[in-house]
Enzyme design. Structure first.
Site: not given
Length: 412
Positions: A75, A154, A161, A176, A180
Site C-alpha cells: 500500500h 471505513d 472525514r 482506515s 482494509k
C-alpha cells in the site's frame, strides 16, 4: 463527549459507535464530532487497534483459499507519478508470490491506480471475490477495486472525514488503511509511506509516526508488516497522468524506464518477497523483462488489451525554461498541474481524462538553457493550460539540488 474531554474510549464504546454508524443509527453530525475530537485529542495504541478491529468487523474478511502461493500486499499513501503498483504487482508475481492489490481512485493532486489502468481499452476494475481468487491462482497478480463488503465502515467514515476537515488524523488514517489491508487476508504487507511536498505527510516526523502506527497495527492483528519511508518532494519518473503513467510502467516492465521508478519498484519487491520468504532477485527478473509476460496476462484476465494503443490527449503544449539554470520539479506543483489538466478529480464523482497529464522532458536537477523544453502539458481541454502554467513558474533554480535519497528509512 468522552473523547472531547480527553478521555480514553473503552473497547465497548468503540465497538458500539463503529457498528451503529455503519448501520445508520449514529448520524453523520455525531460521528463528525467524534472524528474531530479524535483529530484534536488523539488515540492511544490500544484504542487505534480496537477501532481498526471494529472497522474490520463491519464487513467480511476475504478468504481466497489455497492458491498455491504466499499472499503479499503493498500500500502506498499516495504521491505524484506514483505508478509503482503497476510494475510491482506483476514483478512480485513473476518471482513466485501472489499479490491481491485492491486499489482506489485518485482525488486531488495524487493519482489513483484504477484511473491509470482504466486508460487501457477494455480493462475493468470491478471483480468478484471468486474472480480475484481465480486470477491470483492463475496469474499471481490482480489489481482491482475494493469489494463492497470489505470494511464498509471505513468507506462511510472516509467520505465523512473528507468533508469535515478530519482527514489528517493519524489514528484515523492508520486504521482506515490497515482495516482494509488486514481484511484482505494477505500473509504480509509492505507500506510505502510518502514524505514531502507531494505527499499527504509533509514532514519526516509525521510520516514516521504514521508508519510506526501502521506497523504496530499490523503486528497486533497478526499481519507481518514492513514500512518504507520514501521521498515525494519530486515526482516519480517522468510521467504524471493516467495513460502516460501506464506507458512508463510498461517501459519499466520491459527492462527500461526511469531509474527512480526502477529503484523503488525493486526496493518494495525485495521487502514483499522477504515477507513471503521467497529467495529471488527482483532486479534481475525486472531487467530481463520477465515481469512483462505477467503484466500481459494480468491485463488480459481483466478484459484489457495490453497491445492496444493508449489514449492520447487532443492538445499538447510545451513549457520551456525562462532562463538558464537547473530543472526544479516540485511534486505538489506538478501534481496539481496534472489535476488541472484533467488527470485528476476534485470530487469522487468527477470524470478524469485518460490522456491528460504532465510529461517531464528532463531530469530533476539537470542543467538547462533558456528556451529549452522542460515539460509537456497534455489535455483534452486547452482552456485548462493557463491554470496549469500558473503553477509551474518556478521550475528553473539557480543552483543544482542536493543529492536525492529515494528510500529514507525502513521500519519493521
Amino acid at each position: 463527549m468522552a473523547k472531547r474531554d480527553g478521555a480514553r474510549l473503552t473497547d465497548e464504546q468503540i465497538d458500539w459507535v463503529v457498528a451503529a454508524y455503519t448501520r445508520g443509527d449514529v448520524a453523520d453530525e455525531q460521528m463528525a464530532a467524534l472524528a474531530m475530537a479524535i483529530l484534536l485529542n488523539g488515540m492511544d495504541t490500544g484504542e487505534i487497534a480496537r477501532w481498526t478491529q471494529a472497522m474490520i468487523d463491519s464487513g467480511e474478511v476475504l478468504v481466497f483459499g489455497d492458491i498455491g502461493r504466499p499472499l503479499v500486499d503493498k500500500h502506498s499513501t499516495g504521491g505524484v507519478g506514483d505508478k509503482i503498483t503497476l510494475p510491482l504487482a506483476p514483478l512480485v508475481a513473476a518471482c513466485g508470490a501472489a499479490v491481491p492489490q485492491l486499489s482506489g481512485r485518485g482525488l486531488g493532486h495524487t493519482g489513483g491506480t484504477l484511473d491509470k489502468l482504466e486508460a487501457i481499452p477494455g480493462w475493468r476494475a470491478a471483480l468478484s471475490l471468486e474472480e480475484i481468487a481465480a486470477q491470483l491462482a492463475d496469474v499471481g497478480a490482480v489489481i482491482c477495486a475494493t469489494t463492497p463488503t470489505l470494511a464498509p465502515a471505513d468507506r462511510k467514515l472516509y467520505a465523512l472525514r473528507d468533508v469535515t476537515g478530519t482527514v489528517e488524523s493519524i489514528p484515523l488514517i492508520a486504521s482506515s488503511i490497515m482495516s482494509k489491508k488486514i481484511a484482505e487476508g494477505a500473509d504480509g504487507l509492505v507500506l510505502d509511506v510518502k514524505v514531502g511536498s507531494g505527499a499527504f505527510m509533509k514532514t519526516p516526523e509525521s510520516a514516521r509516526e504514521l508508519a510506526t502506527t501502521m506497523v504496530e497495527l499490523g503486528r497486533a492483528h497478526g499481519l507481518a508488516t514492513t514500512a518504507l519511508l520514501t521521498d515525494m518532494s519530486v515526482p516519480l519518473g517522468r510521467a504524471v497522468g493516467n495513460a502516460l503513467e501506464v506507458a512508463e510502467s510498461v517501459e519499466v516492465l520491459r527492462g527500461g524506464g526511469p531509474a527512480d521508478v526502477v529503484e523503488l519498484t525493486v526496493a518494495l519487491a525485495r521487502e514483499m518477497l522477504a515477507l513471503a520468504r521467497i529467495d529471488a532477485d527482483p532486479a534481475a527478473v525486472l531487467a530481463k523483462g520477465e515481469a512483462y509476460a505477467v503484466w500481459e496476462r494480468m491485463i488480459a484476465a481483466q478484459g484489457g488489451d495490453p497491445d492496444a494503443p493508449l489514449p492520447v490527449a487532443a492538445h499538447v503544449e510545451e513549457v520551456v525554461a525562462d532562463r538558464s539554470g537547473y530543472a526544479s520539479f516540485d511534486a505538489l506543483a506538478i501534481g496539481t498541474a496534472a489535476w488541472r489538466l484533467g488527470a485528476g478529480r476534485a470530487r469522487k464523482e468527477d470524470a478524469v481524462q485518460a490522456g491528460a497529464g504532465v510529461r517531464l522532458l528532463v531530469d530533476h536537477g539537470a542543467a538547462v538553457a533558456a528556451g529549452e523544453p522542460l515539460l509537456q502539458l497534455h489535455t483534452d481541454t486547452p482552456d485548462a493550460v493557463a491554470g496549469a502554467r500558473e503553477l509551474l513558474g518556478g521550475i528553473v533554480a539557480d543552483a543544482p539540488p542536493g543529492p536525492r535519497r529515494l528510500v529514507l528509512d525502513t521500519l519493521r
